[in-house]
Design an enzyme around this catalytic site. Structure first.
Site, PDB file in Angstrom:
ATOM      1  N   GLU A 341       0.839  -1.195   0.000  1.00 40.37           N
ATOM      2  CA  GLU A 341       0.000   0.000   0.000  1.00 40.37           C
ATOM      3  C   GLU A 341       0.877   1.250   0.000  1.00 40.37           C
ATOM      4  OE1 GLU A 341      -2.787  -0.196   3.191  1.00 40.37           O
ATOM      5  OE2 GLU A 341      -3.825  -1.946   2.371  1.00 40.37           O
ATOM      6  N   ARG A 359      -1.197 -10.982   3.133  1.00 43.62           N
ATOM      7  CA  ARG A 359      -2.420 -11.781   3.056  1.00 43.62           C
ATOM      8  C   ARG A 359      -3.218 -11.325   1.842  1.00 43.62           C
ATOM      9  NH1 ARG A 359      -6.178  -8.023   4.548  1.00 43.62           N
ATOM     10  NH2 ARG A 359      -5.517  -6.411   5.999  1.00 43.62           N
TER      11      ARG A 359
END
Length: 761
Positions: A341, A359
């Site tokens: 991110e 994940r």
């Protein structure tokens, strides 16, 4: 077969030595053909809700494509008593069900020891944890590896290093990836030279251990800042702080939401975009970026709308962001799916590393729709030891024959350009009129109409419920379009046709308005945009689009009167069946109805003139209407030549009516001395002692709702008198304490009481 580059129809002839996807008779045969190492046929889903539903559906779809049998992979699921009572969708989909203790997820889906024990007892080949719960706990892959069971995700060391937000930021800035200012800036280490770990002494330099230290670091970094739990995620364990006075409380809330987690402080970039790169890596050192997503529409740092591909960043900048993400994954020998991110500042086209999630993420179907890569199935194949260049979906993405065996040079070859745009909307049981507070309760109706351009999945159906231990998200919708605006319009039509009725509130109406705003249409949003809208609404500076209040009140009065008549009829039959004589008071065809809507009190007179014909009077004027009762408990009301659908539920705070899909709340008389919460949860902490004075709008307590800690604010000034103790369970609208009003408020206007005479109908 559809040719991915040209969009034309071509027929691909497979060599005689090449298997086709209809030829695989077993998982072992497929693994042998694709160069894998282990056949996985039985999987434990260590998750519940929407995550479990999505994993099972995706892998079964892949299994049917490869084997012609969607049951080639069997699934074992964990089920709490609450999920059983909720009639959760994933339980009905499973091959085997394991009963586990109820309550918070520490007792079940986050309990690593319990997950490993179930995996061993049920003899599964692998465990899929998805997102949330234990998905980022490195002791899970460590424990499963020791037991000889595959974890469908990264191994323990990379998860420990990158899943930890402090650790991943240290690794990223050590690797030269741009990072936002934070309390650990300047700290560096060589991850590879330290055998895949960050030395404890280095890590401790970035861990904030006291509220006092947190205050000093916030002031050094510069407000506004984010106080974050290193092990947090999904909007939990994170608080935005704009001044020193609020730091201590925010620090304690972060501590409470993610107990035991290290805490750090990061500079807030309020006008940034939240962009993320989807990664997939195999066990052989190959890692690729599967394009990315724009998740800038957030509420309290919880994503509301996701879309892809990102369009705000220039192509060369985006390619650099993808390359940085891939390099970071390779630097720590990352394997399986993950997401890097970033914060992107479009004013100067710069970007900063935010975190790496080790994940799969909730919004991964956005990537699936723009790349046509089945991500849960890709996770499974990586866990089987299959190289990326042998996976059919990956090969298609790079323009190769799906079942070929030639090596793909991922560093030089380009992906097939995506030709569509996807927008995703999370369907959550939250009340937008109360700051998106979580709600819980039963579902009476859930009706979603799929179209060729919009699909979705839900963790419950019309016979289910959202319980107090569940995640507030119970559905996810995805709209496809040739352009962003095409996808936006497809989603708007889908939301307008979505029907959800029950005890809960949802955000769909609010999201509809938001997607029609100029800022969203023109794509000029940022991560602070939605919170700004909510703040404007709270202060009364921004009005939401609502239906004509006179129409709402007229239909509200008709529905209320109809309920009176139905109750009268039922009581009359009961008396007659007992052989008794009904009183004259029971035979009424006219009643006065008082309603408070949007802080205005209306007094209306309703009369029944025929079986379905009614008249509503107010201030010397009247309206004629026709009302029909529907079999599902709703009403079809014709007013002024137009039909309206209405559903009404009596709640502790008043009547809640859904009119043509819009929620309308009729409040009761306001009692400022009675303080209660409109959500169920656990009473976490008193902020004001018994007998102490509290000011208006001052937080007086915190409650834990769906794994989040929410403050309760006093509506007026006064003296607190507690009726509960910390740790007690609180039901919806439970009377938790009383407030003795300050004398200075004796003449204050009370919110919710009539502010004028009844208006004309």
């Amino acid at each position: 077969e559809h040719h991915p580059r040209t969009g034309g129809k071509t027929r691909v002839r497979a060599p005689k030595t090449m298997a086709t996807k209809e030829n695989f008779g077993s998982v072992q045969e497929y693994v042998d053909f694709t160069g894998g190492t282990k056949a996985i046929q039985k999987v434990l889903i260590a998750n519940n809700g929407a995550g479990a539903v999505k994993a099972i559906r995706s892998i079964r779809r892949w299994a049917y494509e490869i084997f012609g049998n969607e049951r080639m992979i069997s699934f074992v699921v964990m089920a709490t008593p609450e999920d059983m009572r909720a009639n959760a969708e994933y339980i009905r989909m499973a091959d085997e069900i394991v009963d586990v203790p109820g309550g918070s997820n520490n007792n079940n889906y986050r309990n690593v020891r319990l997950i490993i024990e179930i995996a061993e007892r049920w003899r599964v080949d692998a465990v899929w944890a998805g997102w949330g719960h234990a998905s980022e706990d490195p002791t899970l892959p460590d424990g499963l590896e020791a037991a000889g069971i595959v974890f469908i995700g990264p191994s323990g060391p990379p998860m420990r290093a990158l899943g930890d937000k402090i650790g991943s930021t240290i690794i990223a800035q050590s690797a030269g990836v741009p990072c936002m200012g934070w309390n650990g800036d300047g700290i560096k280490c060589n991850y590879a030279e330290n055998n895949g770990v960050i030395p404890p002494a280095v890590y401790a330099q970035a861990n904030i251990t006291t509220p006092e230290f947190c205050v000093s670091e916030c002031e050094r970094v510069g407000f506004p800042v984010m106080i974050k739990a290193s092990e947090g995620g999904g909007g939990k364990g994170i608080r935005m702080v704009a001044k020193s006075e609020d730091v201590a409380m925010a620090y304690r809330q972060v501590q409470s939401e993610i107990p035991g987690s290290p805490i750090f402080v990061m500079k807030l970039a309020p006008r940034a975009r939240h962009l993320e790169v989807q990664l997939i890596a195999d066990a052989y050192g190959q890692a690729i970026a599967l394009n990315g997503r724009d998740c800038s529409v957030q509420r309290r740092h919880q994503k509301i709308i996701e879309e892809g591909p990102p369009t705000v960043a220039d192509e060369d900048v985006w390619e650099h962001m993808e390359a940085s993400a891939v390099a970071l994954a390779k630097a720590v020998n990352y394997c399986n799916a993950g997401t890097v991110e970033y914060l992107y500042m479009y004013e100067d086209k710069s970007y900063c590393f935010l975190e790496l999630n080790p994940r799969l993420q909730v919004e991964h179907p956005v990537t699936e729709m723009i790349t046509k890569v089945n991500l849960p199935a890709s996770q499974l194949q990586v866990a089987m030891g299959i190289p990326l260049h042998r996976m059919p979906d990956i090969r298609r993405l790079y323009g190769h024959e799906p079942f070929g065996n030639d090596v793909i040079d991922f560093t030089t070859e380009k992906r097939v350009p995506c030709e569509n745009h996807c927008i995703a909307v999370r369907v959550t049981a939250e009340n937008p009129d109360q700051g998106f507070q979580p709600t819980s309760g039963t579902i009476q109706e859930l009706n979603f109409r799929s179209t060729p351009d919009v699909w979705g999945y839900f963790s419950i159906d019309s016979s289910g419920l959202v319980h107090e231990f569940a995640d507030s998200q119970f559905g996810h919708l995805f709209a496809n379009g040739a352009t962003r605006d095409h996808a936006r319009k497809n989603m708007i039509m889908a939301l307008k046709e979505l029907t959800i009725r029950g005890d809960i509130r949802t955000t769909t109406e609010f999201i509809l308005e938001m997607m029609n705003s100029d800022e969203f249409i023109n794509n000029t949003i940022n991560t602070a945009w939605l919170d700004g809208l909510l703040s404007q609404m709270k202060e009364g500076e921004l009005e939401r689009q609502k239906q004509d209040p006179l129409l709402v009140v007229t239909i509200g009065a008709l529905v209320t009167f109809r309920k009176m008549l139905d109750a009268q009829h039922a009581e009359f039959l009961e008396i007659i069946n007992k052989g008794q004589l009904a009183s004259e008071e029971m035979f009424f065809v006219e009643k006065t109805v008082d309603l408070i809507y949007e802080n205005t009190k209306y007094t209306l007179t309703c009369a029944q003139s025929a079986d379905r014909q009614f008249v509503v009077y107010c201030n010397g004027s009247y309206v004629e209407a026709e009302l029909r009762s529907l079999s599902d408990g709703g009403y079809l009301v014709n007013v002024g030549g137009r039909s309206h659908n209405a559903y009404a539920v009596e709640e502790a705070t008043g009547l809640r009516m859904t009119l043509d899909g819009n929620t309308c709340i009729f409040t009761k008389e306001y009692d400022p001395t009675r303080l209660a919460t409109d959500v169920a949860g656990k009473f976490a902490r008193m902020l004001v002692a018994d007998g102490e004075h509290v000011d208006a709008k001052q937080p007086f307590a915190e409650i834990e709702v769906m794994k989040m800690f929410l403050p309760l604010l006093a509506e007026e000034s006064g003296v607190i008198s507690w009726k509960l103790t910390e740790g007690a369970a609180i039901g919806q609208f439970d009377f938790s304490l009383s407030l003795s009003l300050s004398l200075s408020l004796g003449c204050a206007e009370l919110r919710g009481v009539a502010r004028g005479v009844a208006r004309s109908c």
